[in-house]
Design an enzyme around this catalytic site. Sequence first.
Site, PDB file in Angstrom:
ATOM      1  N   TRP A 166       0.834  -1.208   0.000  1.00 31.72           N
ATOM      2  CA  TRP A 166       0.000   0.000   0.000  1.00 31.72           C
ATOM      3  C   TRP A 166       0.873   1.265   0.000  1.00 31.72           C
ATOM      4  CZ3 TRP A 166       0.185   3.473   4.034  1.00 31.72           C
ATOM      5  CH2 TRP A 166       0.785   3.028   5.220  1.00 31.72           C
ATOM      6  N   PRO A 187       8.065   1.164  14.363  1.00 33.20           N
ATOM      7  CA  PRO A 187       7.059   1.787  13.490  1.00 33.20           C
ATOM      8  C   PRO A 187       5.897   0.818  13.279  1.00 33.20           C
ATOM      9  CG  PRO A 187       8.792   0.841  12.163  1.00 33.20           C
ATOM     10  CD  PRO A 187       9.196   0.603  13.608  1.00 33.20           C
ATOM     11  N   SER A 188       4.778   1.319  12.760  1.00 31.75           N
ATOM     12  CA  SER A 188       3.686   0.383  12.493  1.00 31.75           C
ATOM     13  C   SER A 188       3.842  -0.273  11.118  1.00 31.75           C
ATOM     14  CB  SER A 188       2.319   1.066  12.634  1.00 31.75           C
ATOM     15  OG  SER A 188       2.260   2.187  11.808  1.00 31.75           O
ATOM     16  N   TYR A 189       4.723   0.265  10.261  1.00 33.41           N
ATOM     17  CA  TYR A 189       5.095  -0.436   9.015  1.00 33.41           C
ATOM     18  C   TYR A 189       6.545  -0.102   8.700  1.00 33.41           C
ATOM     19  CZ  TYR A 189       3.609   4.113   7.198  1.00 33.41           C
ATOM     20  OH  TYR A 189       3.444   5.461   7.004  1.00 33.41           O
ATOM     21  N   HIS A 226       9.249   6.499   7.363  1.00 33.95           N
ATOM     22  CA  HIS A 226       8.292   7.593   7.277  1.00 33.95           C
ATOM     23  C   HIS A 226       8.427   8.475   8.511  1.00 33.95           C
ATOM     24  CE1 HIS A 226       6.293   4.275   9.389  1.00 33.95           C
ATOM     25  NE2 HIS A 226       5.550   5.186  10.009  1.00 33.95           N
TER      26      HIS A 226
END
EC number: 3.6.1.59
Lengths: 318, 318
Positions: free
Chosen positions: A156, A252-254, A258
Site C-alpha cells: 500500500w 514503526p507500524s510499518y 516515514h
Amino acid sequence: MAESENGAAAKRLKTDAANDCGDAGEPSSDSLVSDFEISRILRDCAREKIIFIHGKVKDQDAVVILEKTPIRQDTLSELLKSSQLKLQIKNDVYSTYQLHAPAHLNEIKTTVVCPATEKHVKKYLHQEVFLVEESGEDYRNLTLPYISSQSFSVQWVHNILEKKAEADRIVFEDPDPDTGFVLLPDFKWDQKQVQDLYLIAIVHRRDVKSLRDLTSEHLPLLTNIRSKGEDAIQRQYSVPPSKLRVYLHYQPSYYHLHVHFTSVEYDAPGCRVERAHLLSDVIQNLQADSSYYHNRSLAFPMRADDGLLLKFKEAGKV
Amino acid sequence: MAESENGAAAKRLKTDAANDCGDAGEPSSDSLVSDFEISRILRDCAREKIIFIHGKVKDQDAVVILEKTPIRQDTLSELLKSSQLKLQIKNDVYSTYQLHAPAHLNEIKTTVVCPATEKHVKKYLHQEVFLVEESGEDYRNLTLPYISSQSFSVQWVHNILEKKAEADRIVFEDPDPDTGFVLLPDFKWDQKQVQDLYLIAIVHRRDVKSLRDLTSEHLPLLTNIRSKGEDAIQRQYSVPPSKLRVYLHYQPSYYHLHVHFTSVEYDAPGCRVERAHLLSDVIQNLQADSSYYHNRSLAFPMRADDGLLLKFKEAGKV
C-alpha cells in the site's frame, strides 16, 4: 491509507460511516442494544468517557462501545438554561453542581459489533503494555528475524509512491529517488482544523526499514524531509515550524521509513517519549555518531499480545 | 507538595471537595448556572468532553466548566435497558446508534467560579504552544539568566529532603549525599491503583538544576536512581521495571534535579516526546559523550504566556 493505528474494524466503521449515510436517522425497532446481556468490561477509558463491553445478544457474541459525545458549543445556551442542577459543594468563589441535561443534548454514541468474532473481542480488550529495551544485538538477533518472518506487506506504501492509490491526497512531493518523499495527510486527521494537524512523509527509497537502519549517509534525506516538509505545511496550512512536532516511531507500524508531522498542541497517539523520536534529535545524533542507531539500546512499548514480545520473553530479555 | 502541574485554583477545588462534603446534595434555588450569560469559549477538549466557558452572572465575571462524567460500570445494565435508541448506520456486523439516556444516568459535572478574577480566566484560557529549539549557547545566554532572575524557590524541595515536610510520604530513601535521593508519590497520584502510578525521585545534591547540568560525573547518581528506584517500586507496589516509564523533563517545572517514574500504561501529563527524556537514553548519551547535554540543541514546548518564550522571541530564536 497513509498511517493508521486503528485495527481493521475501526477502519471499516469509518468507511461505513462515509459510504452509508443514507441509513442515518432510521429508527430501529429491533434493537441490538436492549437485548444485550453484559458479560465483562473489555476496557474502560474514564478520561475519554468510553467503555468497551463484551456480552451476548440472543446467544450471539457482541461488543458494545459507549462513548459520550463532545460538548457541543452550538447547544451550550440551551444546555445551561434547560438542565436541572443540584448543588454539590460551595466554598468561597467555587461551586460544583450535578447537571441533568435533556437527553437530546447529551447523547451517548453507541456502536454494536454483532456477531463479534474472537478477533473483535481481542482488539478491544485492554492489553498490558511492557517497555522493552532492545540493544543493537537484540535487534539483529530477535527483532530483524521476527519482522522478516512476518513479511508485513508495504504494498500500500508502494501504491502511494507510484500514484496507484491516494494520488489526490498528496500535499507535496520531492521526486528525488535518494532524498525525496511524498507528504500526505494521515487518515486520523479529518483536515477540518489545524489543531489536530497530522501528516506523514513517506520516503521514495525502499531500503530503509526504520530508525535502526539510519546512518550519517541518510542525513541529506532527513534534513530534506524536515525543511521541505515544514515549508510545505507552512504554505498549505499556514502552520509554522515552531508549531510542529516532527518525529519517527520505533517500533514503526510499518517497515518503510516515514516521518510524522503533528501539531505540537495535538495529543497525537504515539507521541509519548517511549515510542517517538524527534527528527531534530535523530539528525543531531547521526551527525555526532553515524552508528548511533545501530548500537544504542532503544526502549519501546509492546502490547502483551505482540508476537515480538514473545520472542523477547523467550530470550529472557523481558 | 512533590510535583504538580495544576495551578492553585485546581488544587483549591480538590481541597474543597475533600473538606466540604457536608454540603453535598443540598439543592440550590439560586443557581449561578441558569443566570450565566456566555461570552466566549476559553478551551474545548473534545477528546475528554470538557469545555471551559467565560461569561457573566449578574454583571460579575464567571467561569463555568462542564465535564461529562465517566461511564459508570455499576449503572451499565440500567443504562442499556432504559435508554432510547436511534439507529444511525447499519452495515454487516457493525451498527451505530444515538443513545438518549435518562438524565440521572448521564450527568455533567459543572464547576462555577464566580466572581472570577483575570487570573482564573487566564488559567483556563487555551494558550498557544510553541516548540523552541535551545542550543547550548541559547541555554547559557538566554535560559540560564532568565531562570536565575526569576529565582524560583525550591524551599519546598529542601523541606522534603530535610524531613520538614511530607516525611510520612517518603517511600524510599538513599541518604548518600552524592548519589542519594528520596522517592515519594507525586501529588497527581491518589495511590489507589497502580494503573496511574506516579512517583518522583528527588536527589539530595543541590547543585544540579536540570538535564543541562548533567555530565558523566553524574552517571553514578543516575544509575543509582534507576536501579534503587525500580527496586523500591517493585517491592512496594509489585510493579516491575518493564512496566515503568522513567524520565526527566526539560524544561523541568522546578530547577532541582528530579526523575519521574510513571506506569507505562498511564498517559501521564508531560510524557510526550517534546518534554520527556528517558533516563535510559540520558545515561547512554552521557556514557558516550560527557558534554552531550551541554552542547546539544534541545527542543521543548512553551506556552505563549511563558516569560522565557518572550526572551527567545526577543533574540529572534522563535
